[in-house]
Scaffold this motif. Structure first.
Motif, PDB file in Angstrom:
ATOM      1  N   LYS A  72       0.847  -1.204   0.000  1.00 54.93           N
ATOM      2  CA  LYS A  72       0.000   0.000   0.000  1.00 54.93           C
ATOM      3  C   LYS A  72       0.876   1.246   0.000  1.00 54.93           C
ATOM      4  CE  LYS A  72      -2.422   1.323   3.655  1.00 54.93           C
ATOM      5  NZ  LYS A  72      -2.357   2.680   4.150  1.00 54.93           N
ATOM      6  N   ASP A  73       1.942   1.245   0.802  1.00 53.42           N
ATOM      7  CA  ASP A  73       2.859   2.384   0.825  1.00 53.42           C
ATOM      8  C   ASP A  73       3.554   2.564  -0.521  1.00 53.42           C
ATOM      9  OD1 ASP A  73       2.219   2.903   3.470  1.00 53.42           O
ATOM     10  OD2 ASP A  73       3.968   1.843   4.275  1.00 53.42           O
ATOM     11  N   ALA A  77       2.780   5.812  -2.915  1.00 53.11           N
ATOM     12  CA  ALA A  77       3.906   6.684  -3.265  1.00 53.11           C
ATOM     13  C   ALA A  77       3.979   6.866  -4.777  1.00 53.11           C
ATOM     14  CB  ALA A  77       5.212   6.103  -2.731  1.00 53.11           C
ATOM     15  N   LEU A  78       3.731   5.807  -5.528  1.00 51.12           N
ATOM     16  CA  LEU A  78       3.736   5.913  -6.984  1.00 51.12           C
ATOM     17  C   LEU A  78       2.610   6.824  -7.464  1.00 51.12           C
ATOM     18  CD1 LEU A  78       4.681   5.127  -9.815  1.00 51.12           C
ATOM     19  CD2 LEU A  78       3.230   3.090  -9.627  1.00 51.12           C
ATOM     20  N   GLU A  86       3.840  16.130  -3.334  1.00 53.30           N
ATOM     21  CA  GLU A  86       5.109  16.111  -2.619  1.00 53.30           C
ATOM     22  C   GLU A  86       5.305  14.786  -1.885  1.00 53.30           C
ATOM     23  OE1 GLU A  86       7.400  18.532   0.942  1.00 53.30           O
ATOM     24  OE2 GLU A  86       5.443  19.193   0.280  1.00 53.30           O
ATOM     25  N   GLN A  87       6.490  14.209  -2.055  1.00 58.90           N
ATOM     26  CA  GLN A  87       6.884  13.049  -1.277  1.00 58.90           C
ATOM     27  C   GLN A  87       7.985  13.504  -0.335  1.00 58.90           C
ATOM     28  OE1 GLN A  87       7.638  10.403  -4.769  1.00 58.90           O
ATOM     29  NE2 GLN A  87       6.638   8.940  -3.443  1.00 58.90           N
ATOM     30  N   ARG A  88       7.876  13.125   0.903  1.00 64.41           N
ATOM     31  CA  ARG A  88       8.860  13.567   1.881  1.00 64.41           C
ATOM     32  C   ARG A  88       9.428  12.370   2.624  1.00 64.41           C
ATOM     33  NH1 ARG A  88       6.771  16.743   6.061  1.00 64.41           N
ATOM     34  NH2 ARG A  88       4.940  15.432   5.993  1.00 64.41           N
ATOM     35  N   GLN A 102       1.042   8.575   1.933  1.00 66.17           N
ATOM     36  CA  GLN A 102      -0.343   8.986   1.820  1.00 66.17           C
ATOM     37  C   GLN A 102      -1.204   8.079   2.697  1.00 66.17           C
ATOM     38  OE1 GLN A 102      -1.644  11.342  -0.372  1.00 66.17           O
ATOM     39  NE2 GLN A 102       0.370  11.988  -1.042  1.00 66.17           N
ATOM     40  N   ARG A 103      -2.219   8.617   3.268  1.00 67.96           N
ATOM     41  CA  ARG A 103      -3.189   7.838   4.043  1.00 67.96           C
ATOM     42  C   ARG A 103      -4.404   7.608   3.164  1.00 67.96           C
ATOM     43  NH1 ARG A 103       0.745   7.111   6.376  1.00 67.96           N
ATOM     44  NH2 ARG A 103       1.363   7.923   8.376  1.00 67.96           N
TER      45      ARG A 103
END
Length: 150
Positions: A72-73, A77-78, A86-88, A102-103
């Motif tokens: 899921k993560d 992310a993709l 934004e990805q942090r 992301q949730r």
């Protein structure tokens, strides 16, 4: 005090307007009104997990096997990257790296559509044989989407 209105018709919209009109105005302690899209549906959530399970059962990614939560993560992310969100990341408190993901519980319905479609696309690219449960969920979603398209 919280009040929620789901704007599904003009009557509900009018009820919301009437409710807002009766709220007190206070410069020192103002009320806050949030208007937002609906978040994912329970149906979308139920559809996502069998698909993620199929990935976790069948896909080795760079020599590693991941569980459904990890997939899921990776998928979210993709999706975030393709939507230019934004990805942090940050160094972990005890080493390693932590990705801030992301949730899905806070995603809108269209965002969840992207997640589910990405799982299906990626799984197909990886030769995943989707389970009977996943196929049933996909077929149901297609029928639901066709019958609710406007």
């Amino acid at each position: 005090m919280t009040q929620q209105f789901h704007l599904v018709n003009e009557s509900v919209k009018q009820n919301a307007i009437n409710y807002i009109r009766q709220l007190p105005v206070d410069n020192k302690r103002p009320m806050i009104l949030d208007v937002k899209e609906s978040t994912r549906t329970a149906i979308q959530n139920r559809k996502m997990w069998p698909l993620l399970k199929d990935l976790s059962d069948q896909v080795f990614w760079f020599g590693n096997k991941y569980d459904s939560d990890d997939w899921k993560d990776l998928i979210t992310a993709l999706v975030a990257k393709t939507k230019k969100q934004e990805q942090r990341m940050a160094p972990g408190l005890d080493g390693g790296v932590v990705m801030f993901g992301q949730r899905t519980s806070k995603m809108t319905i269209p965002q969840m559509v992207d997640v589910i479609e990405t799982i299906y696309w990626f799984g197909t690219q990886q030769g995943v044989n989707f389970s009977e449960q996943s196929r049933n969920e996909i077929e149901w979603a297609k029928r639901w989407g066709d019958s609710n398209a406007k």
